[in-house]
Design an enzyme around this catalytic site. Structure first.
Site, short mmCIF file in Angstrom:
data_model
loop_
_atom_site.label_atom_id
_atom_site.label_comp_id
_atom_site.label_asym_id
_atom_site.label_seq_id
_atom_site.Cartn_x
_atom_site.Cartn_y
_atom_site.Cartn_z
N TRP A 188 -21.70 16.05 7.86
CA TRP A 188 -20.09 16.19 6.92
C TRP A 188 -20.05 16.60 5.20
O TRP A 188 -20.76 16.58 4.94
CB TRP A 188 -19.89 14.31 6.68
CG TRP A 188 -19.43 13.67 7.84
CD1 TRP A 188 -19.60 14.01 9.14
CD2 TRP A 188 -19.40 12.28 7.85
NE1 TRP A 188 -18.77 13.16 9.71
CE2 TRP A 188 -19.45 11.85 9.21
CE3 TRP A 188 -19.09 11.00 7.08
CZ2 TRP A 188 -18.87 11.09 9.59
CZ3 TRP A 188 -19.24 9.62 7.02
CH2 TRP A 188 -18.80 9.83 8.59
N LYS A 192 -15.68 17.45 8.63
CA LYS A 192 -16.44 18.00 9.65
C LYS A 192 -17.14 19.33 10.57
O LYS A 192 -16.50 19.64 11.05
CB LYS A 192 -16.53 16.61 11.27
CG LYS A 192 -16.06 15.17 10.72
CD LYS A 192 -15.98 14.46 11.62
CE LYS A 192 -15.40 13.29 11.16
NZ LYS A 192 -14.22 12.46 11.12
N THR A 194 0.83 -1.06 0.22
CA THR A 194 0.56 0.28 -0.57
C THR A 194 0.62 1.14 -0.13
O THR A 194 2.23 1.53 0.65
CB THR A 194 -1.05 -0.01 1.06
OG1 THR A 194 0.34 0.03 2.50
CG2 THR A 194 -2.02 -1.17 1.17
N GLU A 207 -5.32 -3.63 -1.15
CA GLU A 207 -5.88 -4.40 -0.80
C GLU A 207 -7.41 -5.36 -1.84
O GLU A 207 -7.20 -6.57 -0.99
CB GLU A 207 -6.63 -4.12 1.00
CG GLU A 207 -5.66 -3.82 2.13
CD GLU A 207 -5.50 -2.02 1.33
OE1 GLU A 207 -5.19 -1.77 0.61
OE2 GLU A 207 -4.42 -1.43 2.52
P1 ADP Z 1 -4.51 2.50 -6.51
O1 ADP Z 1 -2.73 1.67 -5.39
O2 ADP Z 1 -5.58 1.02 -6.58
O3 ADP Z 1 -5.20 3.53 -6.27
P2 ADP Z 1 -4.16 2.13 -3.01
O4 ADP Z 1 -4.45 2.01 -2.33
O5 ADP Z 1 -3.69 3.23 -3.55
O6 ADP Z 1 -4.84 1.78 -4.44
O7 ADP Z 1 -5.88 3.37 -2.80
C1 ADP Z 1 -7.24 3.24 -2.57
C2 ADP Z 1 -7.59 4.04 -2.13
O8 ADP Z 1 -7.53 5.21 -3.22
C3 ADP Z 1 -8.99 4.07 -1.71
O9 ADP Z 1 -9.07 2.95 -1.02
C4 ADP Z 1 -9.60 5.44 -2.21
O10 ADP Z 1 -9.40 6.29 -1.70
C5 ADP Z 1 -8.83 6.20 -3.28
N1 ADP Z 1 -9.69 6.00 -4.79
C6 ADP Z 1 -9.65 4.64 -5.42
N2 ADP Z 1 -10.39 4.95 -6.32
C7 ADP Z 1 -10.90 6.15 -6.34
C8 ADP Z 1 -12.09 6.57 -7.16
N3 ADP Z 1 -12.80 6.45 -8.40
N4 ADP Z 1 -12.90 7.64 -6.15
C9 ADP Z 1 -12.51 7.74 -5.28
N5 ADP Z 1 -11.70 7.47 -4.70
C10 ADP Z 1 -10.82 6.86 -5.49
#
Ligand code: ADP
Length: 550
Positions: free
Chosen positions: A452, A447, A190, A335
């Site tokens: 929100w 908040k 991550t 994840e």
């Molecule tokens: P990735 O590497 O696929 O971007 P990460 O684990 O780095 O995955 O990040 C995942 C997070 O990115 C999600 O939990 C969310 O907060 C954000 N995210 C991914 N896609 C979107 C989307 N289309 N709109 C809003 N947030 C998103």
């Protein structure tokens, strides 16, 4: 008790090598084109890719690598990276893709956590790897992904190996082994914006199921008639699984290497007749700018998946109206391998008035088979799917982790008292049609007075202003309301835009009390290694900013 009748069908493990053997046998002549790090355009077929993957598997065995070992890469999207993917996972080792845009200390931390034994890397990263090598005690071999002619005359890396020499020494007479489909195949970390990064270990089974689901018409919907250019890097959640889906479907793959600027991408899109692509929103900002500035159009490019962070509706609109490109908005995370939801309409929704269709398409979309989702309140009770109730989003499914690498404790939580759900850290709503809308990361929600405010919603409005290049909204502490939104804006070059004009743009587009309290104009918004706006850094940068009226 009666004995149940068992199915009488053949079974074989769902292994990643089965994807590329299929591609070699049934899409053998279909091309894979790479704009290489060396600058040339390399072209070969799925048949060649499979043969070379077997050769590289032999080379790894000759280096003494064993099943389960972690083999790392610091590499762009290229045919050699693709071969390494298949060689490593296909021989029951674990491909660990490291994001080269991380800080060197983070890279070393991750490689040590994973205990990587071999590091494959592109020439771009030679200085980085030379610097890192002393802090990577587990790495026994360094492999530079190039040919002899491009090897450095001098390097501090002892016994540096040459990818093409390793390849040339093998004959490819190697049969992909069969083994338990639950064996580890890939390790992805991550991004670790809070605390240290954590590893997600995908299995062969989870990766194959994810690839099949990704290929479905209401997911990425790619066919063997497509030409696909993944802009999303192979070090960012396996380029969202495209290297695997590509083999499963047998489509032509176009790899951009390190050449991700607007001009290089545009030339590759046109030159190779790309029909489909995938990437984070920031990538499209760069490409669209180039295309617009030069008065260009795309001749074959028709659809793209945009995800990783929220796709601003204004970007979706520009791609569709100005260039005829359909945007498939997708949500997922490391994840979950990463696909969770994609925005596609069913027959009834496709017959709705255009603005209602657009409203649905702007959301993050519906889950694909293999994943389930739920939103819950702080008490862990499931909230209704009314498009209004916002709650913490949890997921479960075939390609969702049930624990992190090297972390024995379970990260899972319950929904209505039933365990087995992964808490995503995102907050969202789900509507009657099952469309998810992410309103925020839980730590980014604003908040204000017990209510929100969605930072994503405010950013989407700001991005629709013609003079705005990029916008981020963060919460600042407020003595009366707890928190209030601050809008941080990068203007397009050469435009005049005042605070009052910017805030005025929100009038009538959102409830008055949700309009940001102030605007800060900046030259640049910081981004993470995966191209997301770095709100943690922005909050730090503006922690002393005085909101008006305090
Ligand atoms: P990735 O590497 O696929 O971007 P990460 O684990 O780095 O995955 O990040 C995942 C997070 O990115 C999600 O939990 C969310 O907060 C954000 N995210 C991914 N896609 C979107 C989307 N289309 N709109 C809003 N947030 C998103």
């Amino acid at each position: 008790m009666a004995t149940p009748l068992m199915g009488q069908m053949m079974t074989s493990p769902l292994t990643i090598s089965s994807l590329i053997t299929h591609a070699a046998r049934h899409a053998g002549a279909t091309e894979i084109v790479t704009k290489r790090v060396e600058g040339d355009l390399h072209r070969y077929t799925w048949r060649d890719a499979e043969q070379r993957s077997r050769q590289m598997a032999q080379a790894l065995l000759k280096l003494g690598c064993q099943p389960g070992e972690r083999i790392a890469t610091l590499a762009w999207n290229t045919h050699r990276h693709l071969e390494t993917y298949y060689a490593v996972a296909g021989s029951q080792m674990v491909i660990h893709t490291i994001n080269p845009r991380l800080f060197p200390e983070q890279i070393a931390w991750i490689a040590n956590d994973a205990q990587d034994s071999v590091l494959f890397f592109d020439a771009t990263f030679l200085p980085l790897v030379e610097k890192l090598a002393p802090s990577l005690p587990s790495v026994r071999h360094f492999v530079l992904m190039t040919d002899r002619a491009h090897m450095p005359a001098e390097t501090s890396l002892k016994g540096l190996l040459c990818f093409e020499e390793l390849m040339a020494a093998e004959d490819g007479r190697y049969a992909w082994p069969e083994f338990d489909e639950n064996s580890a195949a890939c390790l992805c970390y991550t991004s670790g914006t809070t605390g240290n990064p954590k590893g997600a270990v995908y299995s062969h089974r989870s990766s194959v199921l994810h690839s099949m689901a990704a290929a479905l018409p209401d997911a990425m919907g790619c066919s063997a008639r497509d030409v696909v250019l993944p802009v999303v890097p192979m070090f960012h959640v396996n380029a969202w699984g495209i290297p695997y889906t590509a083999a499963l479907v047998g489509f032509k793959l176009v790899m951009p290497g390190p050449h991700l600027d607007g001009k290089s991408l545009y030339e590759l899109f046109e030159g190779e007749k790309v029909t489909f692509s995938a990437g984070v929103p920031t990538v499209w900002l760069g490409l669209l700018n180039y295309v617009k500035a030069n008065g260009l159009k795309f001749s074959t490019f028709k659809r793209t998946v945009i995800g990783g962070s929220a796709c601003p509706p204004a970007m979706m609109k520009a791609l569709k109206e100005d260039y005829g490109i359909e945007v498939i908005h997708a949500w997922g995370m490391t994840e979950m391998s990463p696909l969770g939801t994609l925005s596609k309409l069913n027959a009834r929704q496709a017959a709705l008035p255009a603005d209602e269709q657009q409203h649905l398409l702007e959301k993050q979309g519906k889950v694909i088979w293999g994943v389930d989702m739920a939103i819950v309140g702080d008490d862990g009770r499931e909230l209704p799917w009314d498009g209004q109730s916002a709650g913490n989003l949890l997921v479960r499914g075939h390609w969702v982790i049930d624990r992190y690498y090297n972390h024995p404790e379970s990260p899972l939580a319950s929904v209505d008292g039933k365990p087995g759900w992964f808490p995503t850290g995102d907050v969202g709503t789900i509507d009657q049609d099952g469309f998810l809308q992410i309103t925020d990361r839980s730590k980014d929600v604003i908040k204000s007075g017990g209510e929100w405010i969605s930072s994503i919603e405010l950013e989407n409005i700001a991005m629709a202003h013609p003079d705005v290049f990029e916008a981020a909204v963060i919460a600042l502490p407020h003595p009366k309301w707890d928190e209030r939104p601050l809008l941080v804006v990068v203007k397009k070059p050469g435009v005049e835009l005042t605070r009052e004009q910017m805030l005025g743009f929100f009038e009538g587009r959102i409830a008055r009390w949700q309009i940001p309290d102030d605007v800060a104009f900046v030259a640049e918004i910081p981004h993470t290694a995966t191209g997301k706006m770095q709100k943690l850094k922005l909050r730090e940068q503006f922690k002393d900013h005085k909101l008006p009226g305090i």
